[in-house]
Scaffold this motif. Sequence first.
Motif, PDB file in Angstrom:
ATOM      1  N   HIS A   1       0.817  -1.217   0.000  1.00 43.65           N
ATOM      2  CA  HIS A   1       0.000   0.000   0.000  1.00 43.65           C
ATOM      3  C   HIS A   1       0.850   1.268   0.000  1.00 43.65           C
ATOM      4  O   HIS A   1       0.320   2.364  -0.198  1.00 43.65           O
TER       5      HIS A   1
ATOM      6  N   TRP B   1       1.430   1.372  -4.174  1.00 43.78           N
ATOM      7  CA  TRP B   1       0.176   1.543  -4.910  1.00 43.78           C
ATOM      8  C   TRP B   1      -0.671   2.575  -4.169  1.00 43.78           C
ATOM      9  O   TRP B   1      -1.398   2.250  -3.233  1.00 43.78           O
ATOM     10  N   THR B   2      -0.544   3.813  -4.590  1.00 40.72           N
ATOM     11  CA  THR B   2      -1.212   4.926  -3.920  1.00 40.72           C
ATOM     12  C   THR B   2      -1.996   5.756  -4.931  1.00 40.72           C
ATOM     13  O   THR B   2      -1.621   5.831  -6.107  1.00 40.72           O
ATOM     14  N   PRO B   3      -3.077   6.405  -4.500  1.00 42.93           N
ATOM     15  CA  PRO B   3      -3.843   7.261  -5.413  1.00 42.93           C
ATOM     16  C   PRO B   3      -3.143   8.596  -5.619  1.00 42.93           C
ATOM     17  O   PRO B   3      -2.225   8.965  -4.880  1.00 42.93           O
TER      18      PRO B   3
ATOM     19  N   CYS C   1      -7.407  11.980  -4.957  1.00 41.34           N
ATOM     20  CA  CYS C   1      -8.092  10.930  -5.745  1.00 41.34           C
ATOM     21  C   CYS C   1      -8.744  11.503  -7.002  1.00 41.34           C
ATOM     22  O   CYS C   1      -9.882  11.165  -7.350  1.00 41.34           O
TER      23      CYS C   1
ATOM     24  N   GLU D   1      -4.246  -4.033  -6.374  1.00 42.60           N
ATOM     25  CA  GLU D   1      -3.399  -2.868  -6.631  1.00 42.60           C
ATOM     26  C   GLU D   1      -4.220  -1.694  -7.156  1.00 42.60           C
ATOM     27  O   GLU D   1      -3.990  -0.542  -6.772  1.00 42.60           O
TER      28      GLU D   1
ATOM     29  N   LEU E   1      -6.081  -0.184  -4.291  1.00 40.25           N
ATOM     30  CA  LEU E   1      -5.207   0.662  -3.479  1.00 40.25           C
ATOM     31  C   LEU E   1      -5.042   2.053  -4.089  1.00 40.25           C
ATOM     32  O   LEU E   1      -4.733   3.014  -3.376  1.00 40.25           O
ATOM     33  N   CYS E   2      -5.252   2.148  -5.405  1.00 37.93           N
ATOM     34  CA  CYS E   2      -5.195   3.448  -6.085  1.00 37.93           C
ATOM     35  C   CYS E   2      -6.579   4.089  -6.182  1.00 37.93           C
ATOM     36  O   CYS E   2      -6.789   5.022  -6.963  1.00 37.93           O
ATOM     37  N   CYS E   3      -7.527   3.577  -5.380  1.00 37.95           N
ATOM     38  CA  CYS E   3      -8.879   4.143  -5.251  1.00 37.95           C
ATOM     39  C   CYS E   3      -9.755   3.955  -6.483  1.00 37.95           C
ATOM     40  O   CYS E   3     -10.699   4.724  -6.703  1.00 37.95           O
TER      41      CYS E   3
ATOM     42  N   SER F   1     -12.108   6.272  -0.967  1.00 39.05           N
ATOM     43  CA  SER F   1     -11.013   5.562  -0.300  1.00 39.05           C
ATOM     44  C   SER F   1     -11.446   4.207   0.248  1.00 39.05           C
ATOM     45  O   SER F   1     -10.625   3.475   0.804  1.00 39.05           O
TER      46      SER F   1
ATOM     47  N   ARG G   1      -9.487   1.195  -1.152  1.00 37.52           N
ATOM     48  CA  ARG G   1      -8.120   1.189  -0.618  1.00 37.52           C
ATOM     49  C   ARG G   1      -8.111   0.740   0.842  1.00 37.52           C
ATOM     50  O   ARG G   1      -7.284  -0.091   1.243  1.00 37.52           O
ATOM     51  N   ASP G   2      -9.020   1.269   1.625  1.00 38.76           N
ATOM     52  CA  ASP G   2      -9.051   0.935   3.050  1.00 38.76           C
ATOM     53  C   ASP G   2      -9.252  -0.565   3.266  1.00 38.76           C
ATOM     54  O   ASP G   2      -8.680  -1.146   4.199  1.00 38.76           O
TER      55      ASP G   2
END
Length: 358
Positions: free
Chosen positions: A173, A176-178, A182, A284, A287-289, A333, A336-337
Amino acid sequence: MARSSNDRILILQTSKAPVALSDERFLRSRFDVRTFRIRLAPPVRLLANMAALAVWLCWNLPRARGVFFRFADYYAFLPVFLSRVFRRKSWIVLGGYDAHHLPEYDYGVYGQPLRASIVRYAIRNATAVLPVDQSLYDGVNAYAFDPPRATGIKSLVPNLRCEVRVVADGFDHEFWTPSPGCRKERLVVATASVPQGTSRKSRTRMVALKGVPLLLEVARRMPDVAFAIIGPGRGVLPEGGRVVPANVQLPGYLSPEQLREYYRRATVYAHPSLTEGLPAAVAEAMLCCCVPVGSSVNGIPELIGDTGFVVTQPVIDEWAAAVTHALERGASSRARDRIVALFSLAKRHRLLVDVIEG
């Protein structure tokens, strides 16, 4: 100070997928690791590789706690057999094709008698097998088959006697981020990992198994929405790619950084596979929303939960409706959460240590 045999783990590197390399990096941080790279093709190289593996195992196994590898295939016989000879442990991570038999798509390891016998021996006699999803042990696929078809090693490996413990993959995480805030586009992204170096016929079958033809028809129904299908080129698509709608991009295979940028831009991630394990691409993208839309097979519903849409039939109208609803919902989110909470690397690492030290 020299480490004891209880600190040494042998790893067979059978895949360069990020989830496999992540396991290896973690085990290196915890144990004294020795690695052997498996080479399956061409056949002459496989035979030479197996001879080298036998020598390597005979030298290293007496000095190790055991041998760990992902996927059961031709190479699985030697590590399991020699582990029993030297009274050491063997752990096999089941990821997908080693727990499926789909003769219609020539998919799985159980279609060839010799290969199937080797895999069944290895799974029966391993210290433990570690499927990444419960369905790889005792699943049912009602999405692609009518009547529903049993999947998993419980139905494929009679007289199963080894320990079976589900250990889901974990996902990074922190990578792999937004994008900040977002920010999203009206874009639907999908991926289809098709093995390179295989015949065009094999790659075309894999594209069908990944649901790409269906997704092309969904895109045709939604001309005002942009689609990007990452991976396959036009040559392995239906009719040689001549029927690809104008709103579909085919950027080919991308680096993780490039793929992350697509996920950051996309509102929706679609995964219409007919069979799976626990697909990393879904996690993945979440995780990027991205809002996930996936087929109701194997680990896909477990990943998605209530954060997206699970489609129960490979029907174009149902997929188009689900993608439309996902676009209307927009990014949040929640997806992702869910992955951070339930499919973290830390959780997988903790469970792997429990298995290996148990």
